[in-house]
Each structure stands twice: as structure tokens, then as C-alpha cells.
Design a protein around this motif. Sequence first.
Motif, PDB file in Angstrom:
ATOM      1  N   PHE A 328       0.831  -1.199   0.000  1.00 49.76           N
ATOM      2  CA  PHE A 328       0.000   0.000   0.000  1.00 49.76           C
ATOM      3  C   PHE A 328       0.873   1.260   0.000  1.00 49.76           C
ATOM      4  CE2 PHE A 328      -1.528   3.453   2.718  1.00 49.76           C
ATOM      5  CZ  PHE A 328      -2.550   3.936   1.911  1.00 49.76           C
ATOM      6  N   SER A 329       1.882   1.312   0.868  1.00 47.35           N
ATOM      7  CA  SER A 329       2.738   2.495   0.976  1.00 47.35           C
ATOM      8  C   SER A 329       3.451   2.789  -0.335  1.00 47.35           C
ATOM      9  CB  SER A 329       3.775   2.297   2.085  1.00 47.35           C
ATOM     10  OG  SER A 329       3.168   2.210   3.346  1.00 47.35           O
ATOM     11  N   LEU A 330       4.018   1.762  -0.942  1.00 38.97           N
ATOM     12  CA  LEU A 330       4.777   1.959  -2.176  1.00 38.97           C
ATOM     13  C   LEU A 330       3.859   2.279  -3.349  1.00 38.97           C
ATOM     14  CD1 LEU A 330       7.267  -0.945  -1.551  1.00 38.97           C
ATOM     15  CD2 LEU A 330       7.886   1.473  -1.685  1.00 38.97           C
ATOM     16  N   SER A 331       2.709   1.618  -3.412  1.00 38.32           N
ATOM     17  CA  SER A 331       1.757   1.892  -4.492  1.00 38.32           C
ATOM     18  C   SER A 331       1.239   3.320  -4.410  1.00 38.32           C
ATOM     19  CB  SER A 331       0.591   0.902  -4.438  1.00 38.32           C
ATOM     20  OG  SER A 331       1.040  -0.422  -4.623  1.00 38.32           O
ATOM     21  N   THR A 332       0.982   3.789  -3.197  1.00 39.86           N
ATOM     22  CA  THR A 332       0.509   5.156  -3.021  1.00 39.86           C
ATOM     23  C   THR A 332       1.585   6.154  -3.411  1.00 39.86           C
ATOM     24  OG1 THR A 332      -0.926   4.423  -1.212  1.00 39.86           O
ATOM     25  CG2 THR A 332      -0.503   6.778  -1.379  1.00 39.86           C
ATOM     26  N   SER A 333       2.838   5.882  -3.065  1.00 42.76           N
ATOM     27  CA  SER A 333       3.940   6.758  -3.455  1.00 42.76           C
ATOM     28  C   SER A 333       4.046   6.851  -4.981  1.00 42.76           C
ATOM     29  CB  SER A 333       5.265   6.248  -2.879  1.00 42.76           C
ATOM     30  OG  SER A 333       5.280   6.344  -1.473  1.00 42.76           O
ATOM     31  N   ARG A 334       3.933   5.730  -5.659  1.00 43.37           N
ATOM     32  CA  ARG A 334       3.977   5.739  -7.124  1.00 43.37           C
ATOM     33  C   ARG A 334       2.809   6.527  -7.701  1.00 43.37           C
ATOM     34  NH1 ARG A 334       4.296   0.014  -9.728  1.00 43.37           N
ATOM     35  NH2 ARG A 334       4.775   1.285 -11.558  1.00 43.37           N
ATOM     36  N   TRP A 335       1.639   6.329  -7.129  1.00 35.67           N
ATOM     37  CA  TRP A 335       0.421   6.999  -7.579  1.00 35.67           C
ATOM     38  C   TRP A 335       0.556   8.515  -7.435  1.00 35.67           C
ATOM     39  CZ3 TRP A 335      -3.693   9.824  -5.444  1.00 35.67           C
ATOM     40  CH2 TRP A 335      -4.902   9.774  -6.134  1.00 35.67           C
ATOM     41  N   LEU A 336       1.118   8.948  -6.300  1.00 36.93           N
ATOM     42  CA  LEU A 336       1.291  10.376  -6.065  1.00 36.93           C
ATOM     43  C   LEU A 336       2.382  10.965  -6.952  1.00 36.93           C
ATOM     44  CD1 LEU A 336       1.011  10.440  -2.169  1.00 36.93           C
ATOM     45  CD2 LEU A 336      -0.613  11.436  -3.802  1.00 36.93           C
ATOM     46  N   LEU A 337       3.478  10.233  -7.116  1.00 39.81           N
ATOM     47  CA  LEU A 337       4.580  10.736  -7.932  1.00 39.81           C
ATOM     48  C   LEU A 337       4.127  10.955  -9.374  1.00 39.81           C
ATOM     49  CD1 LEU A 337       7.607  11.418  -7.555  1.00 39.81           C
ATOM     50  CD2 LEU A 337       8.121   9.142  -8.452  1.00 39.81           C
ATOM     51  N   ALA A 338       3.278  10.045  -9.887  1.00 43.40           N
ATOM     52  CA  ALA A 338       2.784  10.148 -11.264  1.00 43.40           C
ATOM     53  C   ALA A 338       1.554  11.053 -11.372  1.00 43.40           C
ATOM     54  CB  ALA A 338       2.443   8.753 -11.789  1.00 43.40           C
ATOM     55  N   ARG A 339       1.027  11.527 -10.225  1.00 44.00           N
ATOM     56  CA  ARG A 339      -0.201  12.336 -10.197  1.00 44.00           C
ATOM     57  C   ARG A 339      -1.304  11.661 -11.037  1.00 44.00           C
ATOM     58  NH1 ARG A 339       1.384  17.692  -8.209  1.00 44.00           N
ATOM     59  NH2 ARG A 339      -0.467  18.699  -9.074  1.00 44.00           N
ATOM     60  N   THR A 340      -1.510  10.393 -10.722  1.00 45.02           N
ATOM     61  CA  THR A 340      -2.397   9.544 -11.514  1.00 45.02           C
ATOM     62  C   THR A 340      -3.828  10.070 -11.550  1.00 45.02           C
ATOM     63  OG1 THR A 340      -1.012   7.637 -10.934  1.00 45.02           O
ATOM     64  CG2 THR A 340      -3.214   7.162 -11.784  1.00 45.02           C
ATOM     65  N   TRP A 341      -4.276  10.723 -10.483  1.00 45.26           N
ATOM     66  CA  TRP A 341      -5.660  11.202 -10.448  1.00 45.26           C
ATOM     67  C   TRP A 341      -5.961  12.234 -11.527  1.00 45.26           C
ATOM     68  CZ3 TRP A 341      -1.829  13.024  -7.335  1.00 45.26           C
ATOM     69  CH2 TRP A 341      -1.678  14.399  -7.232  1.00 45.26           C
ATOM     70  N   THR A 342      -4.899  12.841 -12.121  1.00 41.58           N
ATOM     71  CA  THR A 342      -5.109  13.878 -13.136  1.00 41.58           C
ATOM     72  C   THR A 342      -5.175  13.323 -14.552  1.00 41.58           C
ATOM     73  OG1 THR A 342      -2.741  14.300 -13.536  1.00 41.58           O
ATOM     74  CG2 THR A 342      -3.772  15.455 -11.675  1.00 41.58           C
ATOM     75  N   ALA A 343      -4.903  12.014 -14.718  1.00 42.10           N
ATOM     76  CA  ALA A 343      -4.655  11.472 -16.065  1.00 42.10           C
ATOM     77  C   ALA A 343      -5.893  11.452 -16.961  1.00 42.10           C
ATOM     78  CB  ALA A 343      -4.054  10.073 -15.949  1.00 42.10           C
ATOM     79  N   ASP A 344      -6.999  10.947 -16.495  1.00 44.86           N
ATOM     80  CA  ASP A 344      -8.154  10.704 -17.375  1.00 44.86           C
ATOM     81  C   ASP A 344      -9.405  11.457 -16.949  1.00 44.86           C
ATOM     82  OD1 ASP A 344      -6.784   8.843 -19.072  1.00 44.86           O
ATOM     83  OD2 ASP A 344      -6.945   7.368 -17.455  1.00 44.86           O
ATOM     84  N   ARG A 345      -9.269  12.620 -16.348  1.00 48.83           N
ATOM     85  CA  ARG A 345     -10.452  13.335 -15.911  1.00 48.83           C
ATOM     86  C   ARG A 345     -10.988  14.246 -17.027  1.00 48.83           C
ATOM     87  NH1 ARG A 345      -7.307  16.893 -11.248  1.00 48.83           N
ATOM     88  NH2 ARG A 345      -6.178  18.257 -12.662  1.00 48.83           N
ATOM     89  N   ASN A 346     -12.203  14.669 -16.886  1.00 48.25           N
ATOM     90  CA  ASN A 346     -12.841  15.489 -17.911  1.00 48.25           C
ATOM     91  C   ASN A 346     -12.473  16.969 -17.742  1.00 48.25           C
ATOM     92  OD1 ASN A 346     -14.411  16.423 -15.764  1.00 48.25           O
ATOM     93  ND2 ASN A 346     -16.093  14.997 -16.194  1.00 48.25           N
ATOM     94  N   VAL A 347     -13.061  17.798 -18.618  1.00 43.64           N
ATOM     95  CA  VAL A 347     -12.734  19.220 -18.605  1.00 43.64           C
ATOM     96  C   VAL A 347     -13.089  19.850 -17.261  1.00 43.64           C
ATOM     97  CG1 VAL A 347     -13.254  21.453 -19.649  1.00 43.64           C
ATOM     98  CG2 VAL A 347     -12.984  19.435 -21.102  1.00 43.64           C
ATOM     99  N   ARG A 348     -14.247  19.481 -16.725  1.00 48.86           N
ATOM    100  CA  ARG A 348     -14.648  20.037 -15.440  1.00 48.86           C
ATOM    101  C   ARG A 348     -13.690  19.608 -14.331  1.00 48.86           C
ATOM    102  NH1 ARG A 348     -20.483  19.270 -12.297  1.00 48.86           N
ATOM    103  NH2 ARG A 348     -20.043  20.777 -10.643  1.00 48.86           N
ATOM    104  N   GLY A 349     -13.235  18.345 -14.385  1.00 54.95           N
ATOM    105  CA  GLY A 349     -12.267  17.877 -13.401  1.00 54.95           C
ATOM    106  C   GLY A 349     -10.959  18.636 -13.483  1.00 54.95           C
ATOM    107  N   ASN A 350     -10.492  18.904 -14.700  1.00 56.00           N
ATOM    108  CA  ASN A 350      -9.263  19.690 -14.864  1.00 56.00           C
ATOM    109  C   ASN A 350      -9.439  21.101 -14.311  1.00 56.00           C
ATOM    110  OD1 ASN A 350      -7.697  17.679 -16.082  1.00 56.00           O
ATOM    111  ND2 ASN A 350      -8.496  18.150 -18.120  1.00 56.00           N
ATOM    112  N   ARG A 351     -10.627  21.669 -14.533  1.00 59.55           N
ATOM    113  CA  ARG A 351     -10.889  23.010 -14.031  1.00 59.55           C
ATOM    114  C   ARG A 351     -10.895  23.020 -12.504  1.00 59.55           C
ATOM    115  NH1 ARG A 351     -14.961  23.905 -16.926  1.00 59.55           N
ATOM    116  NH2 ARG A 351     -16.637  23.469 -15.426  1.00 59.55           N
TER     117      ARG A 351
END
Length: 456
Positions: A328-351
Motif C-alpha cells: 500500500f505504501s509503495l503503491s501510493t507513493s507511485r500513484w502520487l509521484l505520477a499524479r495519476t488522479w489527473t490522467a483521465d479526468r474530464n474538462v470540469r475535473g481539470n478546471r
Amino acid sequence: MQKETEIKLRVSRETLAALREHPLLKKRNKSGWERRELMNQYFDTPERDLAQAKVALRLRKDGDEVIQTLKTRGQSVAGLSERNEYDWKLPKAKLDVKKLDGECWPESLAELDKKTLKPIFTTDFVRERAEIAWGRGKTKVVIEAALDLGHVVVGKQKEEICELELELREGEPAALLELAAELAETLALMPCDISKAERGYRLYDANSYSLSLPAPELTAETQLDDAFAALSWHLLGSSQRLAEQYRFNGHWRLLLDWVENLAEMRALLSSLGQAAPRQSTHDLRVALDALLEDWRPLVQAGIEDEDVRKAAPEQFLEELEDPRWGLFSLSTSRWLLARTWTADRNVRGNRQGGAQLHSWLPRTLGEEATALQLQRYQQQPEDLAEQLPRIERIQVWLHHARNVLEIPEMDRLYGELNKLAQLANEPTITDELLDARKQQAIAVYQNRAWKMLLRM
């Protein structure tokens, strides 16, 4: 001078043996395992001025070589650390203070009398090292893997060293986390940013190990994506330090704080709306839910039951012997480093992700406050627990970012909400509890800051 980028992973002796034969390391091992005995003497003043300046000074005997090393203040985020390192080969095992000058020596120690430096502790261990290399896309990655087994010794006290250290020689820091996470899928690897020097100081003085990390500096102009990343790194790093220290001394308060950190991470992940699409946070939410499902009831029971508190350290060691926490710790670190939550969001999410806190936070907290319907729970306090996730989403932002809100009495509101959350968490329903929930719901509802949030 060279920059040292590495990750330290605490392991058991059984895991250390398994790493030598791990298929992934065997496949990428370009040098074979080389065994060396390393004898290290650390130095500081009696007042521990170097430790306070986040500086480590040692003499290392490696075979016939003697190497003087100075490691300066760096940064460590959730187990991944970077710092400057200066090395000098010496003709004999005697500290050469003349080399501790110029750009290598911290300005904060400029007035220090170097003649007061004396031996403090030793870290003696056997290191088996290998060069691990592979192609990652179009780039080459080279990592030195070190399997260390030995002891930190301070007078008559000692603590075992048993760890995997991965140091980046070539490539991007993400490759370190990638390799560590792949190994952690089947082996219990505990990310641990406490260095061998810190362990020595901790044995020398049990109060020297700092559990708190510098709080993120959030302002009204900080964008939501940056605020979320900073808070997530902070909570993850803090949870790792709490886990390490609870493993070390078993103090009950540390376990409570560890679970609270996990709960805050869970609330934060769910608070961003379209800025963090649910699909992008799914795996982390599932992992956090599993940890909280096991540990939240235990700490709740332990508040009233001393036997539960006494048994908890052994149960925590069992947790650390399972791959779950490390993965969990390492997966979360990778997820944060890559800023994965920003990858596939829509225009409103980017805004939303690009919105500044002064505009996003009051509106979001206002929506959550309205949806909480505190007036209802003044009449139906028995159902308050169903609103705990929403209360925690409000709490986490008030905890870490209420300074950016131009609303009076925010500190008081945060304290009242904490009391409400504690009452919502109580598992045993009694008439006294129901009355306390009712009164606390009224206290929050009548708070001046809460009334202002409802109008946002």
C-alpha cells in the motif's frame, strides 16, 4: 559531492534471504552479489549539534579502505530520500576535520568548534550488494541493491539492522518505487525513512526521533491538485514514521495516530469530486478500507480495554510481516509521484484541479455542511454514524487548510467537529451517548463558522 537518491525498506531475515533469490532481481542482476563487511563510526558533539542540523558524519572501514562521509540535510518523502553526500578517502581511521569546510559544511554550523566532535555510536553490518539494471522505455535504469544485516550499537544497547536499500545510479526516481513495489507484491517490505544514523541517535536518546514532518505550506492561492498532493505525501510519510516508531516501542498513542492518519487519507481521497475521478482512486480506497476495517475497531476497543492495548503491538508486528502495508505504501507513493488522479479526468475535473483553494474550499465545505443536515441528527442522534464519512471529509480540510479560509472561529469549529466525530464513532449506543450526540450536533450547528459555511 554526489546526490544520493534512495529508498530504505525494513525486512525480516527470511525476506532478506528471499530477496537474494527473487526472480526479478536475478533477471536484472548484472554483477552478482558482492559481500562486504562495513564498520561505521558516527560522530557528533555532546549536544548533538550535527543531528539538530540534519547532518550525519561518519568514518567507514570497508576492507582496507577508510572513507569519511558527510551527509547533509535533504528531503525524505514517504520513504524516498534525496540528500547530498561528500566522501573522502583517508590514510587512516582518524577523523579529518580540515575537510569539513567550504560548501560541504552547513552554514548553521559555521561557529561550531569541530574539536568537540566525538564518537557517538556505531553501525556495523554485512552488506551484499548488486547492480540491478534494465531498460525502462527508452531509458536505462541502474540501481544498487544492498542487503544489510547487522546492528546499531550505542554503549550496551543495540538494535538489529535488517533492510533492503535501493539507491538510484542512473534513471528516474520513479524507477526506484517501481522496483520496490514489484518486490512488495509478494514480500513484506516496510518503507522506512529512518536512516541508520537516526537509529543510532534514537538508541542514544529515545526522544530524538521526530514523528512530525513539516506541515505543507498551503495558501489561498494554492491550486487544489498541488494541495491534495502535498497533504497526501504528508499523511503517507507521517503514517510510515508512526508505524516505524510503534513497531519500535509499542506506545499506544502512536497506533491511534497511525489509524487517524489512514482515516484522513481515506477522507481526502473522497473529497475532490471530479478533480479525482473515482476510477483513479479505486485501488487506494479499497486498500485503505481494508486497513481501517481491521484496525479501527481494534483501537476503538483498546480505548476502554487494557488487554486489547497490551496485545496490539504483537498484532501490529503480524501486520508488518504481511505484504499489505508495504505494498500500500509503495503503491501510493507511485500513484502520487505520477499524479495519476489527473490522467483521465474530464474538462470540469481539470478546471476543479486547477482551482485555487480560496475559491474551491469554501464552496466544497459549504456543500458538505448543507448535506450533513445536522438539524435532522438533533432529532435522530442514533443515525449519526451514517454521516461519519462526510464529517471526516470536512475534518481533514479544516485540520490542514482552515488557515486559508477568511471565516472567524474556524479553530473552534474544528474542535467541535472532532467531538462530534468521536461521538459518531462510538459503537455502543446508550441513552447517555444519544443525548451527547444531540447536544454536540446543536453545538456545531450554532457555531458561527458553521453558519457561514452553510451560506457559501
